[in-house]
Design a protein around this motif. Structure first.
Motif, PDB file in Angstrom:
ATOM      1  N   TYR A  43     -40.909 -26.129 -63.926  1.00 22.16           N
ATOM      2  CA  TYR A  43     -39.838 -25.327 -63.340  1.00 22.16           C
ATOM      3  C   TYR A  43     -38.631 -26.228 -63.066  1.00 22.16           C
ATOM      4  O   TYR A  43     -38.782 -27.354 -62.591  1.00 22.16           O
ATOM      5  CB  TYR A  43     -40.292 -24.699 -62.020  1.00 22.16           C
ATOM      6  CG  TYR A  43     -39.141 -24.043 -61.280  1.00 22.16           C
ATOM      7  CD1 TYR A  43     -38.768 -22.739 -61.558  1.00 22.16           C
ATOM      8  CD2 TYR A  43     -38.398 -24.765 -60.351  1.00 22.16           C
ATOM      9  CE1 TYR A  43     -37.683 -22.157 -60.923  1.00 22.16           C
ATOM     10  CE2 TYR A  43     -37.309 -24.187 -59.712  1.00 22.16           C
ATOM     11  CZ  TYR A  43     -36.967 -22.887 -59.994  1.00 22.16           C
ATOM     12  OH  TYR A  43     -35.884 -22.325 -59.373  1.00 22.16           O
ATOM     13  N   THR A  44     -37.457 -25.710 -63.338  1.00 21.73           N
ATOM     14  CA  THR A  44     -36.245 -26.441 -62.970  1.00 21.73           C
ATOM     15  C   THR A  44     -35.109 -25.450 -62.742  1.00 21.73           C
ATOM     16  O   THR A  44     -35.226 -24.271 -63.052  1.00 21.73           O
ATOM     17  CB  THR A  44     -35.858 -27.475 -64.045  1.00 21.73           C
ATOM     18  OG1 THR A  44     -34.858 -28.345 -63.514  1.00 21.73           O
ATOM     19  CG2 THR A  44     -35.320 -26.806 -65.310  1.00 21.73           C
ATOM     20  N   ASN A  45     -34.039 -25.930 -62.157  1.00 19.51           N
ATOM     21  CA  ASN A  45     -32.837 -25.119 -61.972  1.00 19.51           C
ATOM     22  C   ASN A  45     -31.625 -26.051 -62.041  1.00 19.51           C
ATOM     23  O   ASN A  45     -31.760 -27.239 -62.277  1.00 19.51           O
ATOM     24  CB  ASN A  45     -32.886 -24.334 -60.650  1.00 19.51           C
ATOM     25  CG  ASN A  45     -33.068 -25.245 -59.439  1.00 19.51           C
ATOM     26  OD1 ASN A  45     -32.699 -26.423 -59.465  1.00 19.51           O
ATOM     27  ND2 ASN A  45     -33.637 -24.710 -58.373  1.00 19.51           N
ATOM     28  N   GLU A  46     -30.450 -25.484 -61.840  1.00 19.89           N
ATOM     29  CA  GLU A  46     -29.214 -26.270 -62.000  1.00 19.89           C
ATOM     30  C   GLU A  46     -29.178 -27.471 -61.063  1.00 19.89           C
ATOM     31  O   GLU A  46     -28.776 -28.566 -61.444  1.00 19.89           O
ATOM     32  CB  GLU A  46     -27.998 -25.367 -61.752  1.00 19.89           C
ATOM     33  CG  GLU A  46     -27.905 -24.194 -62.708  1.00 19.89           C
ATOM     34  CD  GLU A  46     -26.846 -24.375 -63.765  1.00 19.89           C
ATOM     35  OE1 GLU A  46     -26.003 -25.255 -63.593  1.00 19.89           O
ATOM     36  OE2 GLU A  46     -26.879 -23.626 -64.755  1.00 19.89           O
ATOM     37  N   MET A  47     -29.589 -27.252 -59.807  1.00 16.38           N
ATOM     38  CA  MET A  47     -29.538 -28.349 -58.843  1.00 16.38           C
ATOM     39  C   MET A  47     -30.495 -29.468 -59.235  1.00 16.38           C
ATOM     40  O   MET A  47     -30.138 -30.650 -59.213  1.00 16.38           O
ATOM     41  CB  MET A  47     -29.883 -27.849 -57.442  1.00 16.38           C
ATOM     42  CG  MET A  47     -29.845 -28.959 -56.402  1.00 16.38           C
ATOM     43  SD  MET A  47     -30.158 -28.374 -54.725  1.00 16.38           S
ATOM     44  CE  MET A  47     -30.009 -29.911 -53.807  1.00 16.38           C
ATOM     45  N   LEU A  48     -31.729 -29.105 -59.615  1.00 15.79           N
ATOM     46  CA  LEU A  48     -32.709 -30.117 -60.000  1.00 15.79           C
ATOM     47  C   LEU A  48     -32.255 -30.880 -61.235  1.00 15.79           C
ATOM     48  O   LEU A  48     -32.462 -32.094 -61.337  1.00 15.79           O
ATOM     49  CB  LEU A  48     -34.068 -29.453 -60.247  1.00 15.79           C
ATOM     50  CG  LEU A  48     -34.814 -28.982 -58.996  1.00 15.79           C
ATOM     51  CD1 LEU A  48     -35.969 -28.072 -59.378  1.00 15.79           C
ATOM     52  CD2 LEU A  48     -35.325 -30.156 -58.182  1.00 15.79           C
ATOM     53  N   GLN A  49     -31.624 -30.174 -62.166  1.00 18.45           N
ATOM     54  CA  GLN A  49     -31.114 -30.840 -63.362  1.00 18.45           C
ATOM     55  C   GLN A  49     -29.991 -31.815 -63.016  1.00 18.45           C
ATOM     56  O   GLN A  49     -29.925 -32.921 -63.547  1.00 18.45           O
ATOM     57  CB  GLN A  49     -30.610 -29.802 -64.371  1.00 18.45           C
ATOM     58  CG  GLN A  49     -31.719 -29.082 -65.104  1.00 18.45           C
ATOM     59  CD  GLN A  49     -32.542 -30.017 -65.970  1.00 18.45           C
ATOM     60  OE1 GLN A  49     -32.007 -30.778 -66.765  1.00 18.45           O
ATOM     61  NE2 GLN A  49     -33.841 -29.964 -65.801  1.00 18.45           N
ATOM     62  N   SER A  50     -29.114 -31.391 -62.103  1.00 20.64           N
ATOM     63  CA  SER A  50     -28.013 -32.252 -61.687  1.00 20.64           C
ATOM     64  C   SER A  50     -28.541 -33.504 -60.986  1.00 20.64           C
ATOM     65  O   SER A  50     -28.061 -34.619 -61.230  1.00 20.64           O
ATOM     66  CB  SER A  50     -27.086 -31.473 -60.742  1.00 20.64           C
ATOM     67  OG  SER A  50     -26.051 -32.306 -60.260  1.00 20.64           O
TER      68      SER A  50
END
Length: 351
Positions: free
Chosen positions: A213-220
């Motif tokens: 699982y990932t999202n924009e914040m985790l990717q940043s």
């Protein structure tokens, strides 16, 4: 939500499983991690209130699988007025670029409004997609009636059954105190439950096609960590990949914290000052305007302005504490400006 191939970010420690525990204080998250890892890795707090509010993580090999487990004290705490953002931010950094599994930790017992609210908190920080990676794990298994499985227990409560269904039917039970490995009923041993839980996590990864699982914040966050890693590698000294990773995470936390702290403080103070501004201005407002509506509107505007001011203060600060001080200073100046405007002749034109 975005999905990513685990192989791209597990190059430092191949085949590792990143696992994040979510649940309210007192439900036994730290004890559960100690049980799964087979040693006293984290200090256990038996109080109903969270004694340590620091995100903790550890990596160990369990039953031939390497797991990185993160406890998250900031996601559903017993103190709803605690605005300390460091635990939540550190948790995000620890599990970046994203976890392979979330463990929603609940006690065997009553399923109250507090427990139900955990899902709302998870969705607040993550998204509905997070439940595709979630498993419900119950602690205090000694409270489970004899000859009952955790599936039987779940089926008796419609709300609990609905939660587990949202998590793909995945649930397990542990007892951090009484279930030793000498019991006759293998089901009621932590050894059996650990084995089954790891199978469930592997199956979850397989069902999600090997992705986490990932999202924009985790990717940043992950991008910033990798940039820090590149910088650290250029420095003199012989560091292992694990040491470089840990130093990079520390640097990113130090960089993010003042801005986040400033933004949160700014939003709260901005809303407060916006409300005060409305109250001060009320005598000059035309009749027929509801005070509560006026305060609500100005609080929202003040919150938005305060968030921007707080972010700027955070960018100028070296520490979270300094960011908060700078935000307070900006907020007081903002309130003084409101007072000056109300005293001026321009007041008629404003309202």
């Amino acid at each position: 939500c975005r999905f990513n191939d685990s192989s791209k970010t597990n190059r430092i420690t191949p085949n590792i499983r990143r696992i994040v525990l979510l649940g309210k204080t007192g439900d036994g998250k730290s004890s559960l991690i100690n049980t799964i890892l087979g040693e006293e890795v984290f200090k256990v707090n038996h109080s109903a209130n969270s004694e340590t509010k620091t995100c903790q993580s550890a990596t160990r090999e369990v039953n031939g699988s390497k797991v990185h487990m993160t406890d998250s004290p900031g996601f559903f705490d017993t103190d709803p007025y605690d605005e300390n953002v460091e635990p939540v931010l550190k948790c995000m950094i620890e599990c970046a670029p994203g976890p392979h599994a979330f463990l929603i930790v609940l006690k065997v017992g009553k399923y109250t409004k507090q427990e139900k609210a955990i899902i709302s908190v998870i969705l607040k920080y993550f998204s509905d997609e997070a439940l595709k990676f979630a498993t419900v794990v119950f602690t205090h298994g000694d409270q489970l009636e004899e000859k009952k499985t955790i599936g039987d227990f779940v089926s008796e409560n419609p709300d609990l059954r609905k939660l587990v269904e949202k998590c793909g039917g995945r649930c397990h039970v542990f007892d951090n105190k009484y279930w030793n490995n000498q019991q006759q009923d293998e089901y009621r041993t932590n050894r059996f439950q650990i084995r089954e839980l790891l199978k469930t996590i592997d199956k979850t990864v397989e069902e999600n096609k090997g992705r986490y699982y990932t999202n924009e914040m985790l990717q940043s966050v992950e991008e910033d960590i990798q940039q820090e890693e590149e910088t650290i590698r250029l420095l003199p000294g012989n560091r292992s990949p694990e040491e470089i990773r840990e130093q990079a995470k520390h640097n990113v936390l130090k960089k993010y914290l003042p801005r986040v702290a400033g933004t949160v403080t700014g939003i709260l103070l901005g809303a407060l000052l916006g409300s005060l501004g409305a109250i001060i201005a009320m005598p000059g407002i035309a009749g027929g305007v509801n005070l509560a509506v006026c305060i609500g509107i100005t609080a929202a505007i003040g919150g938005a302005v305060g968030g921007c001011e707080g972010y700027e203060a955070g960018a100028q600060a070296d520490t979270a504490k300094e960011a908060v001080k700078l935000t307070w200073k900006k907020a007081k100046a903002f309130l003084n400006e409101i007072k000056d405007l109300l005293k001026s002749k321009k007041r008629k034109h404003i309202y």
